[in-house]
Design a protein around this motif. Structure first.
Motif, PDB file in Angstrom:
ATOM      1  N   GLU A   1       7.224 -39.574  69.266  1.00  0.00           N
ATOM      2  CA  GLU A   1       6.103 -38.654  69.440  1.00  0.00           C
ATOM      3  C   GLU A   1       5.750 -37.939  68.144  1.00  0.00           C
ATOM      4  OE1 GLU A   1       4.696 -35.276  72.675  1.00  0.00           O
ATOM      5  OE2 GLU A   1       6.325 -36.662  73.098  1.00  0.00           O
ATOM      6  N   VAL A   2       6.766 -37.562  67.370  1.00  0.00           N
ATOM      7  CA  VAL A   2       6.504 -36.943  66.066  1.00  0.00           C
ATOM      8  C   VAL A   2       5.753 -37.919  65.166  1.00  0.00           C
ATOM      9  CG1 VAL A   2       7.585 -36.079  63.962  1.00  0.00           C
ATOM     10  CG2 VAL A   2       8.435 -35.341  66.199  1.00  0.00           C
ATOM     11  N   ARG A   3       6.181 -39.170  65.150  1.00  0.00           N
ATOM     12  CA  ARG A   3       5.491 -40.179  64.347  1.00  0.00           C
ATOM     13  C   ARG A   3       4.031 -40.314  64.790  1.00  0.00           C
ATOM     14  NH1 ARG A   3       8.339 -45.354  65.099  1.00  0.00           N
ATOM     15  NH2 ARG A   3       7.157 -45.438  67.041  1.00  0.00           N
ATOM     16  N   ALA A   4       3.795 -40.323  66.109  1.00  0.00           N
ATOM     17  CA  ALA A   4       2.435 -40.449  66.619  1.00  0.00           C
ATOM     18  C   ALA A   4       1.573 -39.265  66.211  1.00  0.00           C
ATOM     19  CB  ALA A   4       2.477 -40.581  68.144  1.00  0.00           C
ATOM     20  N   LEU A   5       2.141 -38.054  66.218  1.00  0.00           N
ATOM     21  CA  LEU A   5       1.393 -36.873  65.819  1.00  0.00           C
ATOM     22  C   LEU A   5       0.981 -36.956  64.350  1.00  0.00           C
ATOM     23  CD1 LEU A   5       3.506 -34.108  67.608  1.00  0.00           C
ATOM     24  CD2 LEU A   5       1.197 -34.850  68.221  1.00  0.00           C
ATOM     25  N   PHE A   6       1.891 -37.442  63.507  1.00  0.00           N
ATOM     26  CA  PHE A   6       1.570 -37.574  62.084  1.00  0.00           C
ATOM     27  C   PHE A   6       0.520 -38.653  61.854  1.00  0.00           C
ATOM     28  CE2 PHE A   6       5.214 -34.916  61.356  1.00  0.00           C
ATOM     29  CZ  PHE A   6       4.992 -34.347  60.110  1.00  0.00           C
ATOM     30  N   LEU A   7       0.628 -39.744  62.594  1.00  0.00           N
ATOM     31  CA  LEU A   7      -0.354 -40.812  62.444  1.00  0.00           C
ATOM     32  C   LEU A   7      -1.736 -40.352  62.914  1.00  0.00           C
ATOM     33  CD1 LEU A   7       1.674 -43.994  63.511  1.00  0.00           C
ATOM     34  CD2 LEU A   7       1.062 -43.251  61.200  1.00  0.00           C
ATOM     35  N   ASP A   8      -1.779 -39.566  63.981  1.00  0.00           N
ATOM     36  CA  ASP A   8      -3.052 -39.039  64.453  1.00  0.00           C
ATOM     37  C   ASP A   8      -3.688 -38.135  63.399  1.00  0.00           C
ATOM     38  OD1 ASP A   8      -2.855 -40.366  66.848  1.00  0.00           O
ATOM     39  OD2 ASP A   8      -2.045 -38.647  67.967  1.00  0.00           O
ATOM     40  N   ARG A   9      -2.857 -37.286  62.775  1.00  0.00           N
ATOM     41  CA  ARG A   9      -3.390 -36.390  61.745  1.00  0.00           C
ATOM     42  C   ARG A   9      -3.865 -37.174  60.527  1.00  0.00           C
ATOM     43  NH1 ARG A   9      -6.705 -33.048  60.174  1.00  0.00           N
ATOM     44  NH2 ARG A   9      -6.154 -31.764  58.355  1.00  0.00           N
ATOM     45  N   ALA A  10      -3.101 -38.174  60.142  1.00  0.00           N
ATOM     46  CA  ALA A  10      -3.490 -39.002  59.004  1.00  0.00           C
ATOM     47  C   ALA A  10      -4.790 -39.749  59.301  1.00  0.00           C
ATOM     48  CB  ALA A  10      -2.378 -39.993  58.675  1.00  0.00           C
ATOM     49  N   ALA A  11      -4.952 -40.223  60.528  1.00  0.00           N
ATOM     50  CA  ALA A  11      -6.178 -40.928  60.909  1.00  0.00           C
ATOM     51  C   ALA A  11      -7.383 -40.004  60.808  1.00  0.00           C
ATOM     52  CB  ALA A  11      -6.028 -41.475  62.326  1.00  0.00           C
TER      53      ALA A  11
ATOM     54  N   LEU B   1      -2.819 -47.606  61.186  1.00  0.00           N
ATOM     55  CA  LEU B   1      -1.818 -46.996  60.311  1.00  0.00           C
ATOM     56  C   LEU B   1      -0.405 -47.334  60.767  1.00  0.00           C
ATOM     57  CD1 LEU B   1      -3.409 -43.435  59.994  1.00  0.00           C
ATOM     58  CD2 LEU B   1      -3.752 -45.420  58.493  1.00  0.00           C
ATOM     59  N   SER B   2       0.503 -47.294  59.807  1.00  0.00           N
ATOM     60  CA  SER B   2       1.921 -47.491  60.075  1.00  0.00           C
ATOM     61  C   SER B   2       2.707 -46.623  59.099  1.00  0.00           C
ATOM     62  CB  SER B   2       2.317 -48.964  59.925  1.00  0.00           C
ATOM     63  OG  SER B   2       2.051 -49.408  58.600  1.00  0.00           O
ATOM     64  N   VAL B   3       4.011 -46.535  59.339  1.00  0.00           N
ATOM     65  CA  VAL B   3       4.873 -45.714  58.478  1.00  0.00           C
ATOM     66  C   VAL B   3       5.987 -46.585  57.917  1.00  0.00           C
ATOM     67  CG1 VAL B   3       6.354 -43.671  58.336  1.00  0.00           C
ATOM     68  CG2 VAL B   3       4.423 -43.707  59.926  1.00  0.00           C
ATOM     69  N   GLU B   4       6.230 -46.434  56.624  1.00  0.00           N
ATOM     70  CA  GLU B   4       7.343 -47.134  55.999  1.00  0.00           C
ATOM     71  C   GLU B   4       7.973 -46.225  54.959  1.00  0.00           C
ATOM     72  OE1 GLU B   4       8.141 -51.113  53.270  1.00  0.00           O
ATOM     73  OE2 GLU B   4       6.606 -51.197  54.843  1.00  0.00           O
ATOM     74  N   GLY B   5       9.235 -45.903  55.170  1.00  0.00           N
ATOM     75  CA  GLY B   5       9.914 -44.995  54.236  1.00  0.00           C
ATOM     76  C   GLY B   5       9.265 -43.628  54.152  1.00  0.00           C
TER      77      GLY B   5
ATOM     78  N   LEU C   1       1.948 -34.038  54.833  1.00  0.00           N
ATOM     79  CA  LEU C   1       1.299 -33.648  56.083  1.00  0.00           C
ATOM     80  C   LEU C   1       2.104 -32.645  56.896  1.00  0.00           C
ATOM     81  CD1 LEU C   1       0.044 -37.156  57.302  1.00  0.00           C
ATOM     82  CD2 LEU C   1      -1.324 -35.345  56.243  1.00  0.00           C
ATOM     83  N   ALA C   2       3.305 -32.313  56.429  1.00  0.00           N
ATOM     84  CA  ALA C   2       4.210 -31.481  57.232  1.00  0.00           C
ATOM     85  C   ALA C   2       3.592 -30.146  57.620  1.00  0.00           C
ATOM     86  CB  ALA C   2       5.524 -31.262  56.475  1.00  0.00           C
ATOM     87  N   GLY C   3       2.815 -29.547  56.706  1.00  0.00           N
ATOM     88  CA  GLY C   3       2.228 -28.249  56.997  1.00  0.00           C
ATOM     89  C   GLY C   3       1.017 -28.317  57.908  1.00  0.00           C
ATOM     90  N   GLU C   4       0.549 -29.524  58.213  1.00  0.00           N
ATOM     91  CA  GLU C   4      -0.665 -29.688  59.022  1.00  0.00           C
ATOM     92  C   GLU C   4      -0.366 -30.167  60.442  1.00  0.00           C
ATOM     93  OE1 GLU C   4      -3.600 -32.042  56.964  1.00  0.00           O
ATOM     94  OE2 GLU C   4      -2.803 -31.469  55.007  1.00  0.00           O
ATOM     95  N   VAL C   5       0.900 -30.451  60.738  1.00  0.00           N
ATOM     96  CA  VAL C   5       1.274 -30.951  62.058  1.00  0.00           C
ATOM     97  C   VAL C   5       2.193 -29.940  62.732  1.00  0.00           C
ATOM     98  CG1 VAL C   5       2.368 -32.808  63.354  1.00  0.00           C
ATOM     99  CG2 VAL C   5       1.058 -33.334  61.289  1.00  0.00           C
TER     100      VAL C   5
ATOM    101  N   THR D   1      -1.673 -45.109  51.500  1.00  0.00           N
ATOM    102  CA  THR D   1      -2.842 -44.229  51.611  1.00  0.00           C
ATOM    103  C   THR D   1      -2.720 -42.971  50.750  1.00  0.00           C
ATOM    104  OG1 THR D   1      -1.894 -43.011  53.477  1.00  0.00           O
ATOM    105  CG2 THR D   1      -3.196 -44.993  53.983  1.00  0.00           C
ATOM    106  N   GLY D   2      -1.541 -42.752  50.165  1.00  0.00           N
ATOM    107  CA  GLY D   2      -1.317 -41.528  49.418  1.00  0.00           C
ATOM    108  C   GLY D   2      -0.841 -40.383  50.288  1.00  0.00           C
ATOM    109  N   LEU D   3      -0.751 -40.612  51.597  1.00  0.00           N
ATOM    110  CA  LEU D   3      -0.244 -39.603  52.527  1.00  0.00           C
ATOM    111  C   LEU D   3       1.172 -39.967  52.956  1.00  0.00           C
ATOM    112  CD1 LEU D   3      -3.391 -39.206  54.851  1.00  0.00           C
ATOM    113  CD2 LEU D   3      -2.749 -37.787  52.885  1.00  0.00           C
ATOM    114  N   ASP D   4       1.946 -38.958  53.282  1.00  0.00           N
ATOM    115  CA  ASP D   4       3.296 -39.198  53.792  1.00  0.00           C
ATOM    116  C   ASP D   4       3.706 -38.030  54.675  1.00  0.00           C
ATOM    117  OD1 ASP D   4       4.073 -37.101  52.053  1.00  0.00           O
ATOM    118  OD2 ASP D   4       4.407 -38.530  50.427  1.00  0.00           O
ATOM    119  N   TYR D   5       4.903 -38.126  55.254  1.00  0.00           N
ATOM    120  CA  TYR D   5       5.384 -37.070  56.145  1.00  0.00           C
ATOM    121  C   TYR D   5       5.409 -35.714  55.434  1.00  0.00           C
ATOM    122  CZ  TYR D   5       6.940 -40.296  59.854  1.00  0.00           C
ATOM    123  OH  TYR D   5       6.980 -41.201  60.883  1.00  0.00           O
TER     124      TYR D   5
END
Length: 308
Positions: free
Chosen positions: A8-18, A28-32, A49-53, A42-46
């Motif tokens: 769920e945390v991963r999904a929240l970050f992907l939604d924000r990145a989208a 989108l996907s996450v790697e490392g 984006l931490a302060g926005e989720v 994309t230049g974005l990472d956890y």
């Protein structure tokens, strides 16, 4: 549960990145920790984006989890990255010996409430066979030196020479069945019922007793501390770094933000051990010797006398 929360945390970050990228989350996907779009960075990472989720919400448990076909670690024989250092003797808190470290041992009172009334410090210094310093405040006595062997000798000698008064020394028969049964107790019924009638054979009765037991770790406690520019740093194998930080701050009258506890591995314990106590010893001495890194090592005797 942890798997569902992580998904769920991963999904929240992907939604924000989208939202930021103006695309669909399915692209989108996450790697490392990095956010990829159709495999490209994309230049974005956890971290960015931490302060926005916002994670202060209840988990729904409905986020899609990884498919087994995408597993990279689960089900595979992954080497233990921590074993080489442990086998070579460099992974535990007992192995941390910074350059210029000050070794320390603390004199334990032999029973609760005992007050130190005399100690032949000259004899202790002679027994150390190397230069040592003696810190004596109230009933707290510590021996410090550049040599660990020297403070070990000093502590062993001081244990035999120190004279104590007050408190309640342990009786010679402590732990024996008679002594234990004579102590105040809170009785409770474990089982009740009617005794089974025996029509043949014989009845065997026995009384079983055990003395006090201890949570004795394989390796006695160790702690390091440094007090510099009004801030306290502590290295400990404590079971609760945040709790230890708060108690150290309270004990020394420091803001919690000025105390940092770094967790390092030590010998485990089935219950509460003396890790926090060794950390306090080191911190207390460090506040009296600012700018120096203090390393306190407990002995097996310390563990049996001073363990909680």
């Amino acid at each position: 549960s942890i798997r569902l929360v992580c998904a769920e945390v991963r999904a929240l970050f992907l939604d924000r990145a989208a939202e930021k990228l103006g695309c669909k989350a399915g692209e989108l996907s996450v790697e490392g920790g990095k956010i990829l779009r159709t495999g490209r960075d994309t230049g974005l990472d956890y971290w960015s984006l931490a302060g926005e989720v916002a994670l202060d919400r209840r988990a729904s448990g409905t986020a899609p989890v990884k498919r087994p076909s995408s597993y990279r670690i689960v089900g595979r024989n992954v080497p233990r990255l921590d074993l080489p250092a442990k086998v070579a003797g460099a992974a535990f808190i007992h192995d941390i010996v910074p350059e210029g470290v000050v070794h320390a041992r603390v004199l334990r009172r032999p029973w609760r409430g005992a007050r130190l009334i005399a100690l032949d410090t000259d004899a202790v210094r002679r027994a150390a066979k190397a230069p040592i310093e003696i810190l004596h405040e109230g009933d707290f006595v510590a021996f410090t030196a550049a040599s660990e062997i020297a403070v070990m000798r000093a502590a062993e000698t001081a244990r035999t020479l120190a004279r104590w008064d007050g408190g309640t020394p342990a009786p010679d028969d402590i732990g024996e069945p008679g002594w234990l049964k004579a102590q105040p107790s809170r009785d409770r019924t474990v089982d009740s019922g009617r005794a089974t009638e025996t029509k043949s054979g014989r009845v065997v009765e026995a009384l079983y007793s055990r003395p006090f037991l201890t949570y004795g770790s394989i390796g006695p406690a160790c702690g390091l501390a440094e007090f510099k520019d009004g801030a306290l740093k502590v290295w400990s194998h404590t079971q609760g770094p945040a709790v230890l930080r708060d108690w150290l701050a309270r004990a020394f009258g420091l803001p919690a933000a000025k105390v940092t506890v770094f967790h390092r591995q030590g010998a485990g314990a089935y219950g509460h051990n003396t890790a926090d106590d060794a950390a306090f010893d080191a911190a207390f001495i460090a506040t009296r010797m600012p700018g120096r890194t203090i390393r306190v090592q407990w002995s097996r005797e310390d563990e049996f006398i001073g363990a909680p």
